[in-house]
Design a protein around this motif. Sequence first.
Motif, PDB file in Angstrom:
ATOM      1  N   THR A   1       0.855  -1.181   0.000  1.00  0.00           N
ATOM      2  CA  THR A   1       0.000   0.000   0.000  1.00  0.00           C
ATOM      3  C   THR A   1       0.895   1.237   0.000  1.00  0.00           C
ATOM      4  OG1 THR A   1      -1.719  -1.133   1.263  1.00  0.00           O
ATOM      5  CG2 THR A   1      -1.792   1.279   1.226  1.00  0.00           C
ATOM      6  N   VAL A   2       0.643   2.164  -0.928  1.00  0.00           N
ATOM      7  CA  VAL A   2       1.454   3.387  -1.031  1.00  0.00           C
ATOM      8  C   VAL A   2       0.545   4.591  -0.852  1.00  0.00           C
ATOM      9  CG1 VAL A   2       3.060   4.712  -2.449  1.00  0.00           C
ATOM     10  CG2 VAL A   2       2.976   2.213  -2.664  1.00  0.00           C
ATOM     11  N   GLN A   3       0.936   5.491   0.066  1.00  0.00           N
ATOM     12  CA  GLN A   3       0.139   6.679   0.342  1.00  0.00           C
ATOM     13  C   GLN A   3       1.043   7.910   0.416  1.00  0.00           C
ATOM     14  OE1 GLN A   3      -1.793   5.770   4.048  1.00  0.00           O
ATOM     15  NE2 GLN A   3      -3.193   4.276   3.146  1.00  0.00           N
ATOM     16  N   GLY A   4       0.450   9.102   0.231  1.00  0.00           N
ATOM     17  CA  GLY A   4       1.180  10.358   0.348  1.00  0.00           C
ATOM     18  C   GLY A   4       1.172  10.861   1.781  1.00  0.00           C
ATOM     19  N   GLY A   5       0.994  12.170   1.928  1.00  0.00           N
ATOM     20  CA  GLY A   5       0.951  12.744   3.259  1.00  0.00           C
ATOM     21  C   GLY A   5       2.103  13.674   3.562  1.00  0.00           C
ATOM     22  N   GLY A   6       3.171  13.606   2.737  1.00  0.00           N
ATOM     23  CA  GLY A   6       4.324  14.470   2.958  1.00  0.00           C
ATOM     24  C   GLY A   6       5.459  13.763   3.662  1.00  0.00           C
ATOM     25  N   SER A   7       6.657  14.270   3.473  1.00  0.00           N
ATOM     26  CA  SER A   7       7.854  13.653   4.037  1.00  0.00           C
ATOM     27  C   SER A   7       7.829  13.603   5.558  1.00  0.00           C
ATOM     28  CB  SER A   7       9.105  14.403   3.569  1.00  0.00           C
ATOM     29  OG  SER A   7       9.236  14.337   2.168  1.00  0.00           O
ATOM     30  N   GLY A   8       7.327  14.678   6.179  1.00  0.00           N
ATOM     31  CA  GLY A   8       7.263  14.715   7.635  1.00  0.00           C
ATOM     32  C   GLY A   8       6.405  13.591   8.190  1.00  0.00           C
ATOM     33  N   THR A   9       5.281  13.357   7.526  1.00  0.00           N
ATOM     34  CA  THR A   9       4.383  12.275   7.935  1.00  0.00           C
ATOM     35  C   THR A   9       5.068  10.919   7.773  1.00  0.00           C
ATOM     36  OG1 THR A   9       2.412  13.538   7.355  1.00  0.00           O
ATOM     37  CG2 THR A   9       2.173  11.149   7.460  1.00  0.00           C
ATOM     38  N   GLY A  10       5.740  10.740   6.635  1.00  0.00           N
ATOM     39  CA  GLY A  10       6.422   9.469   6.391  1.00  0.00           C
ATOM     40  C   GLY A  10       7.476   9.182   7.435  1.00  0.00           C
ATOM     41  N   LEU A  11       8.290  10.182   7.756  1.00  0.00           N
ATOM     42  CA  LEU A  11       9.358   9.997   8.741  1.00  0.00           C
ATOM     43  C   LEU A  11       8.787   9.745  10.137  1.00  0.00           C
ATOM     44  CD1 LEU A  11      11.823  12.782   7.535  1.00  0.00           C
ATOM     45  CD2 LEU A  11      12.200  10.305   7.421  1.00  0.00           C
ATOM     46  N   SER A  12       7.756  10.489  10.508  1.00  0.00           N
ATOM     47  CA  SER A  12       7.151  10.314  11.830  1.00  0.00           C
ATOM     48  C   SER A  12       6.531   8.928  11.983  1.00  0.00           C
ATOM     49  CB  SER A  12       6.069  11.385  12.070  1.00  0.00           C
ATOM     50  OG  SER A  12       6.633  12.674  12.059  1.00  0.00           O
TER      51      SER A  12
ATOM     52  N   VAL B   1       1.417  33.660  -4.837  1.00  0.00           N
ATOM     53  CA  VAL B   1       2.354  32.611  -4.413  1.00  0.00           C
ATOM     54  C   VAL B   1       1.584  31.439  -3.816  1.00  0.00           C
ATOM     55  CG1 VAL B   1       4.238  32.024  -2.833  1.00  0.00           C
ATOM     56  CG2 VAL B   1       4.225  34.243  -3.996  1.00  0.00           C
ATOM     57  N   VAL B   2       1.916  30.247  -4.272  1.00  0.00           N
ATOM     58  CA  VAL B   2       1.335  29.015  -3.724  1.00  0.00           C
ATOM     59  C   VAL B   2       2.479  28.209  -3.136  1.00  0.00           C
ATOM     60  CG1 VAL B   2      -0.001  26.936  -4.197  1.00  0.00           C
ATOM     61  CG2 VAL B   2      -0.449  29.034  -5.511  1.00  0.00           C
ATOM     62  N   ASN B   3       2.403  27.933  -1.860  1.00  0.00           N
ATOM     63  CA  ASN B   3       3.479  27.212  -1.184  1.00  0.00           C
ATOM     64  C   ASN B   3       3.027  25.806  -0.816  1.00  0.00           C
ATOM     65  OD1 ASN B   3       6.037  26.878  -0.063  1.00  0.00           O
ATOM     66  ND2 ASN B   3       5.940  28.778   1.108  1.00  0.00           N
ATOM     67  N   ARG B   4       3.985  24.953  -0.525  1.00  0.00           N
ATOM     68  CA  ARG B   4       3.664  23.643   0.023  1.00  0.00           C
ATOM     69  C   ARG B   4       3.501  23.764   1.533  1.00  0.00           C
ATOM     70  NH1 ARG B   4       4.894  18.997  -2.528  1.00  0.00           N
ATOM     71  NH2 ARG B   4       3.785  18.122  -0.744  1.00  0.00           N
ATOM     72  N   ALA B   5       2.776  22.845   2.126  1.00  0.00           N
ATOM     73  CA  ALA B   5       2.537  22.875   3.562  1.00  0.00           C
ATOM     74  C   ALA B   5       3.815  22.599   4.345  1.00  0.00           C
ATOM     75  CB  ALA B   5       1.466  21.845   3.926  1.00  0.00           C
ATOM     76  N   LYS B   6       3.864  23.093   5.572  1.00  0.00           N
ATOM     77  CA  LYS B   6       5.002  22.803   6.432  1.00  0.00           C
ATOM     78  C   LYS B   6       5.072  21.292   6.661  1.00  0.00           C
ATOM     79  CE  LYS B   6       4.976  27.252   8.813  1.00  0.00           C
ATOM     80  NZ  LYS B   6       4.805  27.973  10.107  1.00  0.00           N
ATOM     81  N   GLY B   7       6.273  20.754   6.648  1.00  0.00           N
ATOM     82  CA  GLY B   7       6.443  19.306   6.756  1.00  0.00           C
ATOM     83  C   GLY B   7       6.693  18.668   5.410  1.00  0.00           C
ATOM     84  N   SER B   8       6.458  19.441   4.347  1.00  0.00           N
ATOM     85  CA  SER B   8       6.719  18.938   2.997  1.00  0.00           C
ATOM     86  C   SER B   8       8.213  18.918   2.714  1.00  0.00           C
ATOM     87  CB  SER B   8       6.016  19.828   1.971  1.00  0.00           C
ATOM     88  OG  SER B   8       6.578  19.677   0.687  1.00  0.00           O
ATOM     89  N   GLY B   9       8.719  17.789   2.244  1.00  0.00           N
ATOM     90  CA  GLY B   9      10.121  17.694   1.881  1.00  0.00           C
ATOM     91  C   GLY B   9      10.444  18.542   0.666  1.00  0.00           C
ATOM     92  N   THR B  10       9.478  18.644  -0.249  1.00  0.00           N
ATOM     93  CA  THR B  10       9.669  19.487  -1.433  1.00  0.00           C
ATOM     94  C   THR B  10       9.855  20.945  -1.016  1.00  0.00           C
ATOM     95  OG1 THR B  10       8.294  17.996  -2.754  1.00  0.00           O
ATOM     96  CG2 THR B  10       8.668  20.185  -3.643  1.00  0.00           C
TER      97      THR B  10
END
Length: 301
Positions: A74-85, A163-172
Amino acid sequence: MKKKTIISLVLGFAALMLVLTGCGNGNSKTSATSKSDSNTTSGKITAVGSTALQPLVEKAAANFQKSNSKVDITVQGGGSGTGLSQVQDKSVTIGNSDIFAEEKDGIDAKKLVDHKVAVVGMAPVVNKDANVKSLTMDQVKQIFTGKITNWKEVGGKDEKITVVNRAKGSGTRATFEAAVLKGAEAVKSQEQDSNGTVQKIVESTPGAISYLAFSYITDKVQSISIDKVQPTDENVESGKWKIWSYEHMYTNGKAEGATAKFLDYMNSKDVQSSLVKDMGYISIHNMKVQKDSKGTVSDVK
């Protein structure tokens, strides 16, 4: 005498046929065993995190499961911060991340094992209506810190910059800000959780600017060259293009069983030589420069 000779020949021929038949049965058994061996690995893998890496892992997982049907991935997103946590908490098997674990607050990198599977380039993108194709790094910084607010200030249309930013916790976001803002504070703006959402907003919003992983850049938005350097794989590989990161797949401790086999597959020729490039990523084996967790870039030895 002739009769005995004929009988001996017949018996010899029969014996030979038995040997050949035995060999054939043995080969059939071996083939069947080999075929079943490729499908003996079983287990459940959940990979969560980076949306920049998500499409590659999803496609690789689908291909891997064709010959490993007893493995459920199973593969899901959520952002790098979520993955690491979540991989640190052992609530998922793999944490996908655009950043090193050492860069994320609250993560004990010593408990995690890093598996680098690709490199992703990232670039500023604008709505085509802005009529801008190239900027300097300083101009990009001033736009994302709110000092430049109209496209006419950088040779574009007389139009307000959104300006459109990525959410905090995003690795990008972390990668982009480390390369462009270098510690400066980003302007307050709308924030989005995924590359896919950002791509759609920039495409449909006049005056919009954001940044995307190369794999999400389409002809529906305008990618931006910086200091006359184009955002291409070749320029990332050589170090000319500065905005890039490794794609990490972290495990909590040493990978074992189905997880280890899947991670080996991610680094295989099938994935690195074809799938990675086809999907807009860069093989880790093509890089002529390398980067550490502090952002220091050096030549690959």
